[in-house]
Design a protein around this motif. Sequence first.
Motif, PDB file in Angstrom:
ATOM      1  N   GLY A   1       0.950  -0.964  -0.231  1.00  0.00           N
ATOM      2  CA  GLY A   1      -0.208   0.218   0.554  1.00  0.00           C
ATOM      3  C   GLY A   1       0.788   1.481   0.155  1.00  0.00           C
ATOM      4  N   VAL A   2       2.264   1.557  -0.305  1.00  0.00           N
ATOM      5  CA  VAL A   2       3.060   2.187   0.223  1.00  0.00           C
ATOM      6  C   VAL A   2       3.725   2.686  -1.579  1.00  0.00           C
ATOM      7  CG1 VAL A   2       5.377   3.550   1.092  1.00  0.00           C
ATOM      8  CG2 VAL A   2       2.723   2.662   2.168  1.00  0.00           C
ATOM      9  N   ALA A   3       4.115   3.144  -2.011  1.00  0.00           N
ATOM     10  CA  ALA A   3       5.219   2.965  -3.127  1.00  0.00           C
ATOM     11  C   ALA A   3       6.034   4.520  -2.755  1.00  0.00           C
ATOM     12  CB  ALA A   3       4.395   2.718  -4.573  1.00  0.00           C
ATOM     13  N   CYS A   4       6.316   4.905  -3.224  1.00  0.00           N
ATOM     14  CA  CYS A   4       8.401   5.986  -3.284  1.00  0.00           C
ATOM     15  C   CYS A   4       8.670   6.165  -5.071  1.00  0.00           C
ATOM     16  CB  CYS A   4       9.366   5.592  -2.599  1.00  0.00           C
ATOM     17  SG  CYS A   4       8.883   5.495  -0.522  1.00  0.00           S
ATOM     18  N   HIS A   5       8.329   7.517  -4.910  1.00  0.00           N
ATOM     19  CA  HIS A   5       9.439   7.583  -6.669  1.00  0.00           C
ATOM     20  C   HIS A   5      10.480   8.177  -5.928  1.00  0.00           C
ATOM     21  CE1 HIS A   5       4.865   7.030  -7.690  1.00  0.00           C
ATOM     22  NE2 HIS A   5       6.071   6.465  -8.962  1.00  0.00           N
ATOM     23  N   ILE A   6      11.557   8.165  -6.360  1.00  0.00           N
ATOM     24  CA  ILE A   6      13.306   8.926  -6.175  1.00  0.00           C
ATOM     25  C   ILE A   6      13.593   8.995  -7.335  1.00  0.00           C
ATOM     26  CG2 ILE A   6      14.047   6.864  -6.099  1.00  0.00           C
ATOM     27  CD1 ILE A   6      16.102   7.901  -3.668  1.00  0.00           C
TER      28      ILE A   6
ATOM     29  N   ALA B   1      31.605   5.453 -13.123  1.00  0.00           N
ATOM     30  CA  ALA B   1      32.188   7.139 -12.291  1.00  0.00           C
ATOM     31  C   ALA B   1      30.960   7.121 -11.292  1.00  0.00           C
ATOM     32  CB  ALA B   1      31.293   8.003 -13.416  1.00  0.00           C
ATOM     33  N   GLU B   2      31.474   7.968 -10.466  1.00  0.00           N
ATOM     34  CA  GLU B   2      30.444   8.115  -8.917  1.00  0.00           C
ATOM     35  C   GLU B   2      29.841   9.079  -9.242  1.00  0.00           C
ATOM     36  OE1 GLU B   2      31.764  10.007  -4.527  1.00  0.00           O
ATOM     37  OE2 GLU B   2      33.100   8.158  -5.155  1.00  0.00           O
ATOM     38  N   ASP B   3      28.439   8.786  -9.301  1.00  0.00           N
ATOM     39  CA  ASP B   3      27.490   9.835  -9.463  1.00  0.00           C
ATOM     40  C   ASP B   3      27.211  10.420  -8.064  1.00  0.00           C
ATOM     41  OD1 ASP B   3      26.432   8.260 -11.742  1.00  0.00           O
ATOM     42  OD2 ASP B   3      24.941   7.063 -10.282  1.00  0.00           O
ATOM     43  N   THR B   4      26.390  11.452  -8.124  1.00  0.00           N
ATOM     44  CA  THR B   4      26.697  12.721  -7.270  1.00  0.00           C
ATOM     45  C   THR B   4      25.273  11.867  -5.929  1.00  0.00           C
ATOM     46  OG1 THR B   4      24.790  13.785  -7.901  1.00  0.00           O
ATOM     47  CG2 THR B   4      26.685  15.279  -8.333  1.00  0.00           C
ATOM     48  N   SER B   5      25.381  12.587  -4.930  1.00  0.00           N
ATOM     49  CA  SER B   5      24.448  12.677  -3.389  1.00  0.00           C
ATOM     50  C   SER B   5      22.823  13.310  -3.839  1.00  0.00           C
ATOM     51  CB  SER B   5      25.383  13.085  -2.351  1.00  0.00           C
ATOM     52  OG  SER B   5      26.625  12.301  -2.608  1.00  0.00           O
ATOM     53  N   ASP B   6      22.802  13.607  -4.472  1.00  0.00           N
ATOM     54  CA  ASP B   6      21.539  14.383  -4.688  1.00  0.00           C
ATOM     55  C   ASP B   6      21.036  13.417  -4.953  1.00  0.00           C
ATOM     56  OD1 ASP B   6      22.647  17.284  -4.197  1.00  0.00           O
ATOM     57  OD2 ASP B   6      24.121  16.576  -6.210  1.00  0.00           O
ATOM     58  N   ALA B   7      19.515  12.973  -3.904  1.00  0.00           N
ATOM     59  CA  ALA B   7      18.387  12.647  -4.323  1.00  0.00           C
ATOM     60  C   ALA B   7      17.645  12.998  -3.934  1.00  0.00           C
ATOM     61  CB  ALA B   7      18.868  11.339  -4.012  1.00  0.00           C
ATOM     62  N   SER B   8      16.063  13.265  -4.621  1.00  0.00           N
ATOM     63  CA  SER B   8      14.786  13.487  -3.774  1.00  0.00           C
ATOM     64  C   SER B   8      13.984  12.300  -4.130  1.00  0.00           C
ATOM     65  CB  SER B   8      13.908  14.923  -5.146  1.00  0.00           C
ATOM     66  OG  SER B   8      13.149  15.272  -4.962  1.00  0.00           O
ATOM     67  N   ILE B   9      12.835  11.996  -2.874  1.00  0.00           N
ATOM     68  CA  ILE B   9      12.034  11.477  -2.514  1.00  0.00           C
ATOM     69  C   ILE B   9      10.430  11.715  -2.576  1.00  0.00           C
ATOM     70  CG2 ILE B   9      12.608  11.101  -0.013  1.00  0.00           C
ATOM     71  CD1 ILE B   9      12.191   8.261  -1.177  1.00  0.00           C
ATOM     72  N   ALA B  10       9.533  10.865  -2.509  1.00  0.00           N
ATOM     73  CA  ALA B  10       7.866  10.944  -2.359  1.00  0.00           C
ATOM     74  C   ALA B  10       7.831   9.431  -2.379  1.00  0.00           C
ATOM     75  CB  ALA B  10       7.483  11.809  -4.090  1.00  0.00           C
ATOM     76  N   CYS B  11       6.815   9.641  -1.011  1.00  0.00           N
ATOM     77  CA  CYS B  11       6.172   8.311  -1.073  1.00  0.00           C
ATOM     78  C   CYS B  11       5.296   8.840  -1.128  1.00  0.00           C
ATOM     79  CB  CYS B  11       6.737   7.599   0.196  1.00  0.00           C
ATOM     80  SG  CYS B  11       8.666   7.323  -0.329  1.00  0.00           S
TER      81      CYS B  11
ATOM     82  N   ALA C   1      16.488  13.462   1.395  1.00  0.00           N
ATOM     83  CA  ALA C   1      15.727  13.843   1.351  1.00  0.00           C
ATOM     84  C   ALA C   1      14.242  13.333   2.485  1.00  0.00           C
ATOM     85  CB  ALA C   1      14.677  13.946  -0.015  1.00  0.00           C
ATOM     86  N   ILE C   2      13.277  13.399   2.750  1.00  0.00           N
ATOM     87  CA  ILE C   2      12.768  13.245   3.234  1.00  0.00           C
ATOM     88  C   ILE C   2      11.151  12.436   2.739  1.00  0.00           C
ATOM     89  CG2 ILE C   2      13.477  13.277   5.502  1.00  0.00           C
ATOM     90  CD1 ILE C   2      11.192  15.065   6.554  1.00  0.00           C
ATOM     91  N   SER C   3      10.380  11.571   3.246  1.00  0.00           N
ATOM     92  CA  SER C   3       8.743  11.602   2.753  1.00  0.00           C
ATOM     93  C   SER C   3       8.290  11.458   3.306  1.00  0.00           C
ATOM     94  CB  SER C   3       8.857  11.206   1.116  1.00  0.00           C
ATOM     95  OG  SER C   3       7.412  11.393   1.148  1.00  0.00           O
ATOM     96  N   THR C   4       6.488  11.700   3.735  1.00  0.00           N
ATOM     97  CA  THR C   4       6.094  11.415   4.596  1.00  0.00           C
ATOM     98  C   THR C   4       4.700  10.369   4.411  1.00  0.00           C
ATOM     99  OG1 THR C   4       4.927  13.238   6.072  1.00  0.00           O
ATOM    100  CG2 THR C   4       6.717  12.457   6.476  1.00  0.00           C
ATOM    101  N   VAL C   5       4.198   9.278   4.943  1.00  0.00           N
ATOM    102  CA  VAL C   5       3.000   8.978   4.572  1.00  0.00           C
ATOM    103  C   VAL C   5       2.321   9.126   5.998  1.00  0.00           C
ATOM    104  CG1 VAL C   5       1.910   6.556   3.445  1.00  0.00           C
ATOM    105  CG2 VAL C   5       4.233   7.420   2.721  1.00  0.00           C
ATOM    106  N   PRO C   6       1.176   9.494   6.099  1.00  0.00           N
ATOM    107  CA  PRO C   6       0.412   9.201   6.639  1.00  0.00           C
ATOM    108  C   PRO C   6      -0.420   7.884   6.954  1.00  0.00           C
ATOM    109  CG  PRO C   6      -0.377  11.533   5.570  1.00  0.00           C
ATOM    110  CD  PRO C   6       0.698  10.874   4.976  1.00  0.00           C
TER     111      PRO C   6
END
Length: 167
Positions: A63-68, A83-93, A155-160
């Motif tokens: 019942g929980v899905a995340c997009h990163i 290659a070493e990728d950057t540490s930048d990331a964004s998440i939405a759950c 980055a954080i995302s919350t799911v009530p």
Amino acid sequence: MIRLPSLPACTARLAVAVVAGLLSLSAPTAQAEEIGSVDTVFKLLGPNHKIVIDAFDDPDIPGVACHISRARTGGIKGGLGLAEDTSDASIACRQVGPITLPANLKKRDGESIFSERRSLIFKKLQVVRFYDEKRNTLVYMSYSDRVIEGSPKNAISTVPVMPWAKP
């Protein structure tokens, strides 16, 4: 008594990195599915630099899905996986269906649910889950770490946890 020669510091660090890498292979994590990408820099040789969006379901909480989304380095090194990728990331759950929390969820705070290598050996992107019991909310945090030194970028995302209406 047998005396072993001492290892130089760099050899000891490499041994720690190899052991940590092998241990991370055994941890069960979600499998991501690429949703799409956009090119950010044209590279004449090798793939372009990109921002990639993946989706994954929480492996323990249906019942929980995340997009990163995160940067992927192109060029010759990127195409070869060097290659070493950057540490930048964004998440939405988000809640995408009825959620049933496992009975032992509180014992698993900070559990890694997704992991992806960001360099040949030393760096990886992780998503960990926490449970805020007081607010009945799942909290997902993405961050990059290295065996020796990680990055404070996160980055954080919350799911009530809400009742799910039946169709």
